[in-house]
Design a protein around this motif. Structure first.
Motif, PDB file in Angstrom:
ATOM      1  N   ALA A  35       0.921  -0.921   0.273  1.00 50.68           N
ATOM      2  CA  ALA A  35      -0.157  -0.084   0.094  1.00 50.68           C
ATOM      3  C   ALA A  35       1.088   1.588   0.093  1.00 50.68           C
ATOM      4  O   ALA A  35       0.411   2.137  -0.492  1.00 50.68           O
ATOM      5  CB  ALA A  35      -0.868  -0.204   1.140  1.00 50.68           C
ATOM      6  N   ILE A 319       2.882   1.120   9.162  1.00 49.62           N
ATOM      7  CA  ILE A 319       1.659   2.037   9.427  1.00 49.62           C
ATOM      8  C   ILE A 319       1.800   2.759   8.906  1.00 49.62           C
ATOM      9  O   ILE A 319       0.857   4.276   8.715  1.00 49.62           O
ATOM     10  CB  ILE A 319       0.957   1.192  10.543  1.00 49.62           C
ATOM     11  CG1 ILE A 319       0.622  -0.279  11.147  1.00 49.62           C
ATOM     12  CG2 ILE A 319      -0.654   2.491  11.259  1.00 49.62           C
ATOM     13  CD1 ILE A 319      -0.093  -0.706  11.800  1.00 49.62           C
ATOM     14  N   ILE A 322       2.735   3.929   5.423  1.00 48.56           N
ATOM     15  CA  ILE A 322       1.350   3.761   5.129  1.00 48.56           C
ATOM     16  C   ILE A 322       0.644   5.406   5.277  1.00 48.56           C
ATOM     17  O   ILE A 322       0.070   5.500   4.298  1.00 48.56           O
ATOM     18  CB  ILE A 322       0.688   2.552   5.225  1.00 48.56           C
ATOM     19  CG1 ILE A 322       0.825   1.807   4.383  1.00 48.56           C
ATOM     20  CG2 ILE A 322      -0.710   3.268   4.345  1.00 48.56           C
ATOM     21  CD1 ILE A 322       0.325   0.545   4.619  1.00 48.56           C
ATOM     22  N   THR A 323       0.573   5.932   6.217  1.00 40.44           N
ATOM     23  CA  THR A 323      -0.511   7.152   6.716  1.00 40.44           C
ATOM     24  C   THR A 323       0.313   8.260   6.128  1.00 40.44           C
ATOM     25  O   THR A 323      -0.563   8.819   5.714  1.00 40.44           O
ATOM     26  CB  THR A 323      -0.522   7.318   8.369  1.00 40.44           C
ATOM     27  OG1 THR A 323      -0.651   6.032   8.633  1.00 40.44           O
ATOM     28  CG2 THR A 323      -1.423   7.997   8.323  1.00 40.44           C
ATOM     29  N   ARG A 365     -13.101   1.235   2.058  1.00 40.75           N
ATOM     30  CA  ARG A 365     -13.037   0.354   2.964  1.00 40.75           C
ATOM     31  C   ARG A 365     -13.401  -0.559   1.587  1.00 40.75           C
ATOM     32  O   ARG A 365     -12.792  -1.640   2.486  1.00 40.75           O
ATOM     33  CB  ARG A 365     -14.264   0.722   4.256  1.00 40.75           C
ATOM     34  CG  ARG A 365     -13.970  -0.287   5.102  1.00 40.75           C
ATOM     35  CD  ARG A 365     -12.976  -1.314   5.979  1.00 40.75           C
ATOM     36  NE  ARG A 365     -13.054  -1.799   6.833  1.00 40.75           N
ATOM     37  CZ  ARG A 365     -12.940  -2.635   7.746  1.00 40.75           C
ATOM     38  NH1 ARG A 365     -12.028  -2.312   7.461  1.00 40.75           N
ATOM     39  NH2 ARG A 365     -13.087  -2.609   8.796  1.00 40.75           N
ATOM     40  N   GLN A 368     -10.505  -1.934  -0.371  1.00 42.48           N
ATOM     41  CA  GLN A 368      -9.657  -2.004  -0.535  1.00 42.48           C
ATOM     42  C   GLN A 368      -9.014  -2.577   0.509  1.00 42.48           C
ATOM     43  O   GLN A 368      -8.044  -3.327   0.395  1.00 42.48           O
ATOM     44  CB  GLN A 368      -8.272  -0.934  -1.344  1.00 42.48           C
ATOM     45  CG  GLN A 368      -8.888   0.209  -0.580  1.00 42.48           C
ATOM     46  CD  GLN A 368      -8.027   0.695   1.064  1.00 42.48           C
ATOM     47  OE1 GLN A 368      -7.448  -0.067   1.477  1.00 42.48           O
ATOM     48  NE2 GLN A 368      -9.490   0.497   1.860  1.00 42.48           N
ATOM     49  N   SER A 370      -7.966  -1.984   3.926  1.00 44.98           N
ATOM     50  CA  SER A 370      -7.418  -1.312   4.374  1.00 44.98           C
ATOM     51  C   SER A 370      -8.747  -0.478   5.051  1.00 44.98           C
ATOM     52  O   SER A 370      -8.600   1.055   4.779  1.00 44.98           O
ATOM     53  CB  SER A 370      -6.039  -0.930   3.955  1.00 44.98           C
ATOM     54  OG  SER A 370      -6.059   0.436   5.229  1.00 44.98           O
ATOM     55  N   THR A 372      -6.603   2.627   7.664  1.00 44.31           N
ATOM     56  CA  THR A 372      -6.232   3.220   7.747  1.00 44.31           C
ATOM     57  C   THR A 372      -5.647   4.149   6.128  1.00 44.31           C
ATOM     58  O   THR A 372      -6.050   5.524   5.990  1.00 44.31           O
ATOM     59  CB  THR A 372      -4.981   2.965   7.706  1.00 44.31           C
ATOM     60  OG1 THR A 372      -4.774   1.755   9.060  1.00 44.31           O
ATOM     61  CG2 THR A 372      -3.870   4.277   7.882  1.00 44.31           C
ATOM     62  N   VAL A 373      -6.111   3.088   5.030  1.00 45.19           N
ATOM     63  CA  VAL A 373      -6.256   3.938   3.347  1.00 45.19           C
ATOM     64  C   VAL A 373      -7.600   5.047   3.451  1.00 45.19           C
ATOM     65  O   VAL A 373      -6.896   5.588   2.720  1.00 45.19           O
ATOM     66  CB  VAL A 373      -5.944   3.035   2.444  1.00 45.19           C
ATOM     67  CG1 VAL A 373      -5.961   3.115   1.282  1.00 45.19           C
ATOM     68  CG2 VAL A 373      -4.876   2.509   2.370  1.00 45.19           C
ATOM     69  N   SER A 411     -16.265  -4.788   7.120  1.00 43.49           N
ATOM     70  CA  SER A 411     -14.975  -5.590   7.135  1.00 43.49           C
ATOM     71  C   SER A 411     -15.083  -7.504   6.142  1.00 43.49           C
ATOM     72  O   SER A 411     -15.789  -8.314   6.658  1.00 43.49           O
ATOM     73  CB  SER A 411     -13.831  -6.726   8.617  1.00 43.49           C
ATOM     74  OG  SER A 411     -13.262  -7.194   8.529  1.00 43.49           O
ATOM     75  N   ASP A 415      -9.813  -7.457   4.026  1.00 45.88           N
ATOM     76  CA  ASP A 415      -9.666  -6.903   6.037  1.00 45.88           C
ATOM     77  C   ASP A 415      -8.502  -8.112   6.125  1.00 45.88           C
ATOM     78  O   ASP A 415      -8.747  -8.332   6.683  1.00 45.88           O
ATOM     79  CB  ASP A 415     -10.640  -6.001   5.983  1.00 45.88           C
ATOM     80  CG  ASP A 415      -9.367  -5.464   7.381  1.00 45.88           C
ATOM     81  OD1 ASP A 415      -8.517  -5.170   7.433  1.00 45.88           O
ATOM     82  OD2 ASP A 415     -11.154  -5.754   8.475  1.00 45.88           O
ATOM     83  N   SER A 416      -6.522  -7.652   6.627  1.00 42.10           N
ATOM     84  CA  SER A 416      -6.454  -8.574   7.031  1.00 42.10           C
ATOM     85  C   SER A 416      -6.919  -8.891   8.293  1.00 42.10           C
ATOM     86  O   SER A 416      -6.557  -9.325   9.087  1.00 42.10           O
ATOM     87  CB  SER A 416      -4.857  -7.790   7.505  1.00 42.10           C
ATOM     88  OG  SER A 416      -4.857  -6.680   8.184  1.00 42.10           O
TER      89      SER A 416
END
Length: 458
Positions: A35, A319, A322-323, A365, A368, A370, A372-373, A411, A415-416
């Motif tokens: 990402a 993280i 990516i942020t 959401r 993709q 994530s 956070t993304v 989710s 989603d991990s």
């Protein structure tokens, strides 16, 4: 960062934005590109496509990346260090054990959830869940029934705190992107997280999802972590460390508001000092120093303490990057005029800004995975509209909550966190969809309803 005069009309800019998001999703989902790399690549490509002069593209992108990291990295780093100290010294275990014993057997799920809410203030979702696994399994074995009755309230609590409460990276980045006060976001976010968790997680679990029978299977535990700790801290000690930054930040917010309203003098050394120590990074630093001295120094050699804190930082590097890259993408969208074009188009559709924030975050959401993304990209997309609408400080916080709500719902397999929960608690994909996906959705919707209330009050 100033914006340039748009090179193209609104229709073309919106098409560029749609293509950029589509390419981002393809890179992350289909091509399995990291990402961070995908966001940087798409940021450069979007800037070029939108007509930003080639010579300016690196500078604009790096400036947006750096401004995001300047806030996020500091808060996330301090927060995760506090969480690590509480974990290794047995603070998390003490927190859960004390609450379970005081709440009793019938309220054991509530006790685990409350403990996870408290511990979730400084620690990430996945790390918190790993720390709580032995506690959840021990309680489930002790009281019987489906492991989900005890697992979902704790996992949902970590998810709620991770989604909407600083110093977690998503809400910090979203607040930074749209100009919301991080301190006010933290204070309001804690209240919203607790209420949304109770309605959207605890009630839903005890009434429905916890009755889906999943036997206790603790084979996932490797035995590498000791469940027992020598000389663990007291419950009051742990609670005091967790509440310390909240008290300092709360004092800052109150005094700043009184000064703004001219209820107290604009000058005064003591007030200045309280406002200073109540700044979010300063408050977290003080809490970390207190935790280090009172928890670790009396128990471990100083070299070992340094290793503990260093180990805490390693897992969060990806993280944070990516942020920052998400902030870069948002900065490019603003600078090129795409954000303003999107804001205008949403206004034409008649969607209120807060609803637009929720809808965009939900789409990203689901597409993709994530959170956070989804948080960082949505904040960048709506930031121009936020500037035009000129909302109040409380309404800015409501927007952060609405974005977080959209980034929480639905989710599923991309989603991990979906796989993490399913694997830890021995569920197949179908059962995870029936339970965790539903739980995340009810949690996100609860957050959004509360965000609408905060928006109306603000």
């Amino acid at each position: 960062m100033d914006t340039m005069d748009p090179v193209y009309g609104s229709g073309t800019l919106l098409l560029i934005a749609a293509i950029a998001v589509a390419v981002l999703l393809v890179l992350i989902i289909a091509l399995r590109m990291h990402a961070f790399v995908a966001l940087v690549l798409v940021s450069f490509g979007t800037a070029i496509a939108a007509g930003v002069p080639l010579a300016d593209v690196p500078a604009i992108s790096i400036a947006a990346f750096g401004s995001t990291l300047g806030t996020v990295a500091l808060l996330v780093g301090l927060g995760v260090m506090i969480g690590r100290l509480l974990e290794v010294t047995g603070g998390a275990q003490v927190l859960a054990d004390t609450l379970v014993s005081r709440f009793g057997e019938k309220r054991a799920p509530l006790a685990l959830g409350v403990a996870a809410l408290l511990f979730g203030l400084p620690i990430f979702f996945d790390a918190g869940l790993v720390v709580f696994l032995p506690i959840i399994f021990a309680v489930a074995k002790r009281f019987g029934g489906s492991v989900l009755m005890y697992a979902l309230p704790a996992a949902g609590a970590f998810a709620a705190m991770h989604a909407i409460v600083p110093p977690h990276p998503g809400p910090v980045t979203a607040a930074t992107e749209i100009g919301a006060s991080i301190g006010l976001t933290l204070l309001v976010g804690v209240v919203v997280a607790v209420v949304a968790w109770f309605v959207g997680v605890y009630v839903v679990t005890t009434a429905w999802l916890g009755k889906v029978h999943v036997p206790v299977d603790d084979s996932v535990l490797t035995g590498g972590r000791d469940a027992e700790h020598d000389n663990p801290p007291s419950f009051g000690h742990v609670l005091g460390i967790l509440l310390l930054p909240l008290v300092l930040i709360g004092a800052n917010t109150v005094l700043t508001t009184l000064r703004t309203n001219e209820s107290i003098s604009a000058e005064g050394g003591l007030v200045d000092a309280v406002i200073f120590v109540g700044q979010t990074p300063v408050a977290l630093l003080i809490a970390l120093l207190v935790a280090t001295y009172t928890l670790a120094i009396k128990r471990y050699p100083r070299g070992e303490i340094e290793s503990m804190l260093n180990d805490a930082l390693g897992p969060i590097c990806a993280i944070i990057l990516i942020t920052g890259a998400g902030g870069m993408f948002g900065g490019v969208l603003r600078y090129s005029g795409i954000g303003a074009a999107l804001s205008d188009s949403l206004s034409d559709l008649g969607l209120p800004l807060i609803v637009s924030a929720f809808v965009i975050a939900t789409i990203l959401r689901v597409a993709q995975g994530s959170a956070t993304v989804a948080l960082t990209t949505t904040a960048g997309l709506i930031s121009a509209g936020v500037a035009d609408a000129d909302p109040s400080s409380l309404q800015l916080v409501a927007l952060v909550l609405a974005i977080a709500a959209g980034a929480t719902v639905l989710s599923h397999v991309n989603d991990s966190g979906f796989w993490l929960v399913g694997r830890f608690f021995g569920m197949d994909v179908k059962t995870t969809l029936r339970t965790w996906t539903v739980l995340e959705t009810t949690l996100g919707l609860s957050i959004f309803v509360l965000a609408l209330g905060v928006w109306a009050v603000g």
